[in-house]
Scaffold this motif. Structure first.
Motif, mmCIF file in Angstrom:
data_model
loop_
_atom_site.group_PDB
_atom_site.id
_atom_site.type_symbol
_atom_site.label_atom_id
_atom_site.label_comp_id
_atom_site.label_asym_id
_atom_site.label_seq_id
_atom_site.Cartn_x
_atom_site.Cartn_y
_atom_site.Cartn_z
ATOM 1 N N PHE A 181 -15.790 5.553 22.561
ATOM 2 C CA PHE A 181 -16.630 5.472 21.366
ATOM 3 C C PHE A 181 -16.811 3.997 21.002
ATOM 4 O O PHE A 181 -15.959 3.154 21.311
ATOM 5 N N GLY A 182 -17.919 3.708 20.336
ATOM 6 C CA GLY A 182 -18.179 2.331 19.927
ATOM 7 C C GLY A 182 -19.387 2.244 19.027
ATOM 8 O O GLY A 182 -20.000 3.250 18.661
ATOM 9 N N VAL A 183 -19.740 1.009 18.668
ATOM 10 C CA VAL A 183 -20.875 0.730 17.788
ATOM 11 C C VAL A 183 -21.813 -0.226 18.507
ATOM 12 O O VAL A 183 -21.372 -1.209 19.127
ATOM 13 N N LYS A 227 -23.795 -3.190 19.119
ATOM 14 C CA LYS A 227 -23.771 -4.545 18.574
ATOM 15 C C LYS A 227 -25.156 -5.167 18.568
ATOM 16 O O LYS A 227 -25.526 -5.886 17.630
ATOM 17 N N VAL A 231 -22.617 -2.930 23.449
ATOM 18 C CA VAL A 231 -21.921 -1.991 22.577
ATOM 19 C C VAL A 231 -20.502 -2.502 22.356
ATOM 20 O O VAL A 231 -19.839 -2.946 23.300
ATOM 21 N N GLN A 232 -20.072 -2.484 21.094
ATOM 22 C CA GLN A 232 -18.713 -2.918 20.736
ATOM 23 C C GLN A 232 -17.778 -1.730 20.883
ATOM 24 O O GLN A 232 -17.902 -0.733 20.169
ATOM 25 N N CYS A 233 -16.830 -1.803 21.802
ATOM 26 C CA CYS A 233 -15.887 -0.712 22.040
ATOM 27 C C CYS A 233 -14.794 -0.710 20.972
ATOM 28 O O CYS A 233 -14.606 -1.677 20.236
ATOM 29 N N MET A 234 -14.053 0.384 20.908
ATOM 30 C CA MET A 234 -13.016 0.536 19.899
ATOM 31 C C MET A 234 -11.877 -0.470 20.085
ATOM 32 O O MET A 234 -11.216 -0.854 19.120
ATOM 33 N N ASP A 264 -25.681 1.835 15.368
ATOM 34 C CA ASP A 264 -25.429 3.248 15.687
ATOM 35 C C ASP A 264 -24.028 3.418 16.289
ATOM 36 O O ASP A 264 -23.569 2.591 17.084
ATOM 37 N N ARG A 265 -23.376 4.519 15.935
ATOM 38 C CA ARG A 265 -22.100 4.893 16.554
ATOM 39 C C ARG A 265 -22.400 5.780 17.755
ATOM 40 O O ARG A 265 -23.046 6.816 17.604
ATOM 41 N N GLN A 287 -21.244 7.433 21.827
ATOM 42 C CA GLN A 287 -20.195 7.961 22.696
ATOM 43 C C GLN A 287 -20.642 7.743 24.135
ATOM 44 O O GLN A 287 -21.824 7.936 24.468
ATOM 45 N N GLY A 311 -25.731 9.434 20.966
ATOM 46 C CA GLY A 311 -25.497 9.014 19.587
ATOM 47 C C GLY A 311 -26.584 8.141 19.008
ATOM 48 O O GLY A 311 -26.539 7.795 17.825
#
Length: 290
Positions: A107-109, A111, A121-124, A145-146, A148, A168
């Motif tokens: 999961f991530g956001v 960037k 994407v920024q990983c957890m 956006d969050r 998967q 996502g």
């Protein structure tokens, strides 16, 4: 014209007071003077992807100033750095698509993600992974956006991981199906307003009209709320409280049980007539129920 000294290549610092993201311009406060700023004069946070760097109200930015070409009496900010918002072109369609159900292990956001379908994407765990639109399922990701996804070694960026099986995203896959907020507002404004349909009688008047023509033709009659014989009947109280069965024995009966029907019958007798009128049954002269 403003008396401004030679400020060629001199950098200033100011606070963004307002910025219209969709129109791409706003103002910076420089010691009480409003300096216009345009997003095209703002340096992207990621120059390669052309993402980020757009000012938002409250940002402290550094910039140079030059006289505006269309209005030399006012200054405009140039080579602006420090904007913290994503560029509006990269957020088109955000929130206009339903994300698909994900199966990824990570999961991530998002960037950054540009109009060409490339981003990070920024990983957890704090690391970043490369992401491409071709690896997205169902919808397009937008900055913030969050998501998967699964991870695999990236061929484009050696030493980096690449996100695949990405779900996502909240924007349509094709940007042609996405609209900006101002375009959506224009579409709503252009939509025809719903027309209220009113019922009319054969004379073309509203149902329940009591004009002479409608009364003469018998079209003033409207549905009247009538009471049944059972509702008008009088309920006689029992001779004594002992007549009540079982656990209710000895409980006093409320007087409303037999007084309410009596009040209704008295009201009917006081009216002196059973003829229906436009005001019978709580209906107004235009057929509206009060």
């Amino acid at each position: 014209m403003m008396n401004v000294p030679d400020i060629s290549r001199q950098r200033f610092t100011g606070k963004v007071t307002r910025f219209h993201a969709e129109r791409g311009w706003g103002f910076i406060d420089l010691n009480g003077t409003d300096i216009m700023v345009h997003v095209n004069d703002c340096k992207p946070e990621d120059v390669e992807l052309f993402t980020g760097g757009q000012p938002r109200p409250g940002d402290i930015v550094s910039f140079e100033v030059e006289p505006r070409k269309d209005n030399p009496g006012h200054m405009q900010a140039k080579r602006v750095m420090g904007g913290t918002d994503e560029r509006c072109c990269n957020t088109k369609g955000k929130g206009q698509a339903a994300p698909a159900q994900g199966t990824g292990r990570h999961f991530g956001v998002i960037k950054a993600f540009n109009t060409k379908g490339l981003g990070w994407v920024q990983c957890m765990d704090g690391s970043t992974a490369w992401i491409e639109l071709a690896d997205c399922i169902g919808s397009r990701p937008v900055t913030g956006d969050r998501v998967q996804f699964d991870l695999q070694p990236c061929e484009v960026k050696p030493g980096k991981m690449q996100a695949v099986n990405v779900t996502g995203g909240t924007a349509p896959m094709d940007l042609k199906d996405a609209v900006l907020g101002k375009d959506m507002a224009k579409a709503k404004a252009a939509a025809p307003a719903p027309v209220l349909q009113l019922k009319r009688n054969a004379n073309g008047h509203l149902v329940g009209c009591v004009c002479a023509a409608c009364r003469q033709s018998g079209m003033s009659d409207i549905p009247v709320m009538t009471t049944t014989a059972a509702q008008n009947s009088v309920i006689e109280p029992p001779a004594s409280n002992a007549a009540l069965p079982g656990p209710n024995a000895g409980i006093a009966l409320p007087s409303m049980m037999h007084e309410a029907p009596m009040a209704g019958m008295i009201k009917q007798r006081m009216s002196g007539s059973n003829r229906s009128s436009p005001y019978s049954g709580g209906m107004g002269s235009m057929g509206r129920l009060y």
